[in-house]
Design a protein around this motif. Structure first.
Motif, short mmCIF file in Angstrom:
data_model
loop_
_atom_site.label_atom_id
_atom_site.label_comp_id
_atom_site.label_asym_id
_atom_site.label_seq_id
_atom_site.Cartn_x
_atom_site.Cartn_y
_atom_site.Cartn_z
N ALA A 121 -13.75 118.18 -9.76
CA ALA A 121 -15.08 118.40 -9.66
C ALA A 121 -15.47 118.57 -11.53
O ALA A 121 -14.98 119.19 -12.02
N ALA B 37 -27.66 118.74 -7.11
CA ALA B 37 -27.22 118.71 -5.59
C ALA B 37 -26.75 117.86 -5.55
O ALA B 37 -25.60 117.67 -4.02
N GLY C 82 -23.14 116.90 -7.19
CA GLY C 82 -22.14 117.93 -6.47
C GLY C 82 -22.08 118.82 -7.79
O GLY C 82 -19.98 119.33 -8.01
N ARG D 244 -17.50 111.00 -9.12
CA ARG D 244 -17.96 110.95 -8.21
C ARG D 244 -17.43 109.37 -7.84
O ARG D 244 -16.82 108.85 -6.22
N HIS E 274 -21.28 121.61 -10.79
CA HIS E 274 -21.35 123.09 -10.82
C HIS E 274 -21.78 124.21 -12.15
O HIS E 274 -21.31 123.06 -12.73
#
Length: 287
Positions: A4, A19, A22, A139, A24
């Protein structure tokens, strides 16, 4: 994804890119008269800048607390992710320190998960491109060490330049860095600055038009160096930003990855009238 990517609110990426990748986010704060507001929750930058122009004092800005980071990190750790967390340059903010404190608290006692905190040594568009490099690698399914190494390569490659209407906001906010030496002639120049761990002076020019043309030349230098992924950012000069987008299209033959307005945490210190460009090698944005 096994990894992440976490960042803070000073990249000013479009929400749809955040978005899609992904990503954060942990927000920095604006403190105005004792009222603490998360930058990420401030929808109207124009109202903020109109107020900034009119006032004699400046709001202050503050880094997230370790607890703010734990609130984002902990659910990711519990879900089985390793984390690469990339933040505003430590030369002007303690955000990385807060992130490291949180990481140490969560990864002690034999934890199987890793949290790698990376100082971007940059801000705004430079930070955004570094974050996109990390998110692209994540990703693509790369592990935490590979994502970290991609991030460090992006830190080394990215360049950011911006012109300011006045050095006064940087002076009053205590973020002026080596451009301090230019203050005596600040009324007669249009400074072009960069970010390399701290605010770094690049060139003094006489007019807004020359500042614009010089930044076009810097974009041309980025293309010649192979850094053809580019962005434009601004504060309260959307027409000038669109002109830069048009010139950039002529140089690169492509659209910018994004063109966005810089928010209040950076804007408090830079002031209205900023135009910025940044570029990176597009290979660093591959999965």
């Amino acid at each position: 994804m096994p990894v992440a990517v976490v960042t803070d609110s000073t990249h000013y990426l479009p929400r749809e890119i955040i978005a899609d990748y992904g990503i954060h986010q942990v927000s920095l704060y604006v403190n105005d008269g004792g009222e603490l507001t998360r930058e990420a929750e401030m929808p109207n930058f124009h109202a903020f800048y109109e107020d900034l122009r009119a006032r004699s004092d400046l709001p202050t800005t503050s880094q997230p607390s370790p607890g703010d980071f734990i609130a984002v990190y902990e659910p990711l750790i519990e879900a089985g992710y390793d984390i690469v967390s990339i933040h505003l340059g430590a030369g002007i903010s303690g955000t990385c320190d807060s992130a490291r404190q949180a990481a140490a608290e969560l990864t002690g006692d034999g934890s199987q998960r890793r949290i790698e905190v990376v100082d971007s040594a940059s801000a705004a568009g430079g930070l955004a491109l570094i974050v996109l490099a990390a998110a692209s690698a994540a990703r693509g399914g790369r592990d935490v060490e590979a994502v970290k190494q991609r991030t460090l390569a992006a830190v080394d490659d990215v360049k950011i330049w911006f012109s300011v209407d006045t050095l006064e906001y940087l002076r009053r906010g205590g973020r002026i860095g080596a451009a301090q030496a230019w203050l005596g002639s600040a009324l007669r120049i249009k400074p072009i600055l960069s970010f390399d761990e701290v605010i770094t002076p690049v060139e003094r020019v006489r007019t807004n038009r020359r500042a614009f043309e010089r930044m076009v030349e810097l974009l041309e230098e980025r293309k010649e160096a192979g850094a053809s992924a580019w962005v434009v950012q601004y504060i309260e000069v959307p027409e000038l930003a669109e002109q830069m987008v048009q010139r950039g299209r002529e140089i690169f033959g492509t659209d910018p990855i994004f063109c966005t307005e810089i928010g209040p945490v950076i804007g408090t210190h830079a002031g209205p009238g900023v135009l910025g460009v940044s570029g990176i090698n597009p290979d660093l944005l591959e999965p």
